[in-house]
Design a protein around this motif. Structure first.
Motif: not given
Length: 499
Positions: A257-275
Motif C-alpha cells: 500500500i506504500r508503493k506508488r505503482e499500487f496506490y496511484k492506479p487504484i486512486f485513478i481507477m476509483i474516479h474513472i469507474y465512478t465517472l
C-alpha cells in the motif's frame, strides 16, 4: 500452407471474442431490467411487482457485483485467468436459468443476484484478460470491444423484449452464454499467468501463438521478470502455519500500500469507474422507457425509440474502436466527458423548461436528439475508456488485488445509481437528478486530468515503470516478493500471493 491465413491477429480476435461475449452479459443483464419491469407491471403478470420490488430487480446486481468482485481475485491468481472466465460464465448461466424458471419474486431476485456476481467477476477479469492476450498496438481497439459488446447486449435484449415474453428473452440470452463457454474452453491460458507460475515453455508457446515472432523484446522482459520473482520466492522458507501466513500477508499488504505503482492506479481507477457509472450508461440501459417518458412524453413510439437508441450506441461503439486506435486516451476522455456534461445539462434544462411550460417552441425531436447526443458521449468515451484504462494501468504483481479494490467502487456506484433513479426522478425530477450526475462526473474528470498518464501504444511494463517513477531493479523485486514467499517443501511449486 493451408493454415497461413490464421494470423496472430485473428487468434487475438478469437480469444477476445470469448471475453467480449462474456462481457456482453453486462448489457444483456442491465438491458433486461428495461424489458422485464414493464411486463411485470401488467395486470396479468404471474409475478406482480411494485416500485420497491422493481427497483430491487434493477439494483440488486450492483450489490452482487461486490460479491463477485471479492471471489475472482483468488481464482485469477491461483487457478488462472481462463478458469476464472469459465467460472463467471457458468455463474451467469445459472442466473439466466433461474430467470427462465422463475414463478415468484424470490427466484427472480436470486437469478439477478447470480448474474450480478458473474458481472462482478468479469468487471475486473475482462480487461486483464484482453490486456494480457493482445499486443500493445492493438490492445486499445480490443479493449474497446468490451463496451461494444455491452452495447450490443443492451440493444439485443431490448429488441427481444419488444417482440417476446421476458422468459423467452432469458432463454435466448442463456444460449448465447453457452456458445461463449465453448469459445472460452478452446482458448488458451494467458502467457503472463503461465510465466508467473513458472511454466515458461508453455508461456512462450502461447505468447508466440498469439503474437507471432515480432514481439520478442516484450516476451524476454516478461520471462526475465517472472524468473527474478520466483527466485526471490524460492530463497525464503516460511513455516506453513496459519499465523506465519497471516504475518506474511500483512507484511505484504503493508509494503504494497506504500508503493506508488499500487496506490496511484487504484486512486485513478476509483474516479474513472465512478465517472463511468455516473455518466448515465446504466440509466439509459435499465430505465430507458422511464427516461423517454419523462423527457419526451408518450406521443412517440417508445419501443422504437429504445431500439433506435441502442442501435446508435452500437454504431458509436464501432466508431470508437477506430478512433481509439488513432487518438490518445487522455484527449478522448476529456473530449467525450465534455460532450457528456453538455448533454446532461442540456437535458436538465430542457426537461425543467418543458415541465414548467416555459419553452417557446417544443417538439419530441428535441428531446430525442439530446438523449442521442448523451448516448454518443457514453458509447465513444465514458463506457469504453474505463475498461481500456483498467486493462493498462495495474501492475502485474498486484493486478488482481488492485483491480478488485477499484471494482468495489464501481459496484457501489452501480448499486446507488440504479436504486435511486426512481426516487430521484419522482422527487426532484430528471432535471434535478441530471444536475447531480453532472457534478459527480465533473469532479471525476478533473481528478483524471491531473493524475491519469497517457497509456496509448505503451507496454504494460512501461506504464508500471512510469507510476513507480523508474524501472524496478532485480534487488527490489526480490525484496518485495520475499515478503509473501511461503514454501511448503522443496518440490512444491510456489504460487503468487493472494490477499
Amino acid at each position: 500452407m493451408g493454415k497461413s491465413w490464421i494470423t496472430p491477429f485473428k487468434k487475438q480476435c478469437f480469444v477476445t471474442l470469448g471475453v467480449s461475449l462474456n462481457l456482453s452479459s453486462h448489457g444483456l443483464t442491465m438491458g433486461f431490467a428495461a424489458i422485464v419491469l414493464p411486463q411485470l407491471r401488467q395486470p396479468d403478470s404471474v409475478i406482480p411487482v411494485d416500485d420497491t420490488a422493481g427497483s430491487w430487480i434493477s439494483a440488486i446486481i450492483g450489490f452482487a457485483l461486490i460479491v463477485g468482485n471479492f471471489i475472482i481475485p483468488t481464482v485469477m491468481a491461483k487457478y488462472g485467468r481462463k478458469t476464472a472466465n469459465v467460472l463467471s460464465i457458468i455463474t451467469m448461466l445459472l442466473g439466466w436459468f433461474c430467470i427462465i424458471l422463475a414463478t415468484n419474486i424470490k427466484v427472480l431476485l436470486i437469478g439477478r443476484f447470480l448474474k450480478g456476481c458473474a458481472m462482478g467477476m468479469t468487471a475486473s477479469l475482462g480487461p486483464v484478460l484482453i490486456g494480457e492476450y493482445t499486443s500493445p498496438k492493438n490492445r486499445g481497439a480490443f479493449l474497446t470491444t468490451i463496451s461494444l459488446s455491452i452495447a450490443t447486449g443492451v440493444v439485443f435484449v431490448h429488441t427481444l423484449g419488444a417482440f417476446f415474453h421476458w422468459q423467452i428473452a432469458a432463454l435466448v440470452c442463456a444460449f448465447l452464454m453457452f456458445i461463449d463457454l465453448l469459445i472460452v474452453l478452446y482458448s488458451p491460458e494467458t502467457p503472463t499467468w503461465l510465466s508467473d507460475q513458472g511454466r515458461y515453455a508453455e508461456s512462450e508457446k502461447v505468447f508466440r501463438w498469439l503474437r507471432g515472432d515480432t514481439e520478442d523484446e516484450e516476451l524476454k522482459r516478461m520471462l526475465e521478470t517472472s524468473m527474478i520473482v520466483r527466485e526471490a520466492k524460492a530463497e525464503v522458507i516460511v513455516e506453513d502455519t496459519f499465523s506465519k501466513r497471516m504475518k506474511a500477508n500483512l507484511a505484504f499488504f503493508n509494503a504494497t500500500i506504500r508503493k506508488r505503482e499500487f496506490y496511484k492506479p487504484i486512486f485513478i481507477m476509483i474516479h474513472i469507474y465512478t465517472l463511468s457509472q455516473w455518466s448515465g450508461a446504466n440509466i439509459l440501459a435499465a430505465y430507458t422507457i422511464d427516461l423517454f417518458t419523462n423527457v419526451i412524453g408518450t406521443e412517440v413510439h417508445i419501443y422504437l425509440m429504445v431500439i433506435t437508441l441502442g442501435t446508435q450506441r452500437i454504431i458509436s461503439n464501432g466508431i470508437a474502436v477506430y478512433i481509439i486506435k488513432k487518438v490518445k486516451r487522455r484527449t478522448m476522455l476529456m473530449a467525450t466527458v465534455g460532450i457528456n456534461l453538455f448533454a446532461y445539462l442540456a437535458i436538465a434544462a430542457y426537461s425543467y423548461l418543458k415541465a414548467h411550460q416555459m419553452l417557446p417552441y417544443d417538439h419530441p425531436f428535441i428531446g430525442i436528439f439530446l438523449i442521442h447526443i448523451h448516448m454518443v458521449s457514453i458509447a465513444t468515451g465514458t463506457v469504453p475508456l474505463p475498461f481500456i484504462i483498467a486493462g493498462e494501468v495495474f501492475p502485474l504483481d498486484y493486478r488482481s488485488l488492485a483491480g478488485s479494490i477499484s471494482v468495489f467502487f464501481l459496484s457501489g456506484n452501480f448499486f446507488i445509481i440504479l436504486k435511486t433513479v426512481p426516487y430521484l426522478f419522482k422527487t426532484i425530477g430528471v432535471h434535478g437528478a441530471y444536475v447531480i450526475y453532472a457534478a459527480v462526473v465533473a469532479y471525476c474528470v478533473v481528478i483524471a486530468y491531473f493524475f491519469l498518464p497517457e497509456t496509448k501504444d505503451r507496454t504494460l511494463q512501461e506504464i508500471e515503470d512510469e507510476f513507480r517513477g523508474r524501472p524496478l531493479s532485480p534487488e527490489e523485486v526480490k525484496s518485495t516478493q520475499s515478503l509473501t514467499s511461503v514454501k511448503h517443501n522443496q518440490d512444491r511449486r510456489c504460487s503468487s500471493p493472494v490477499i
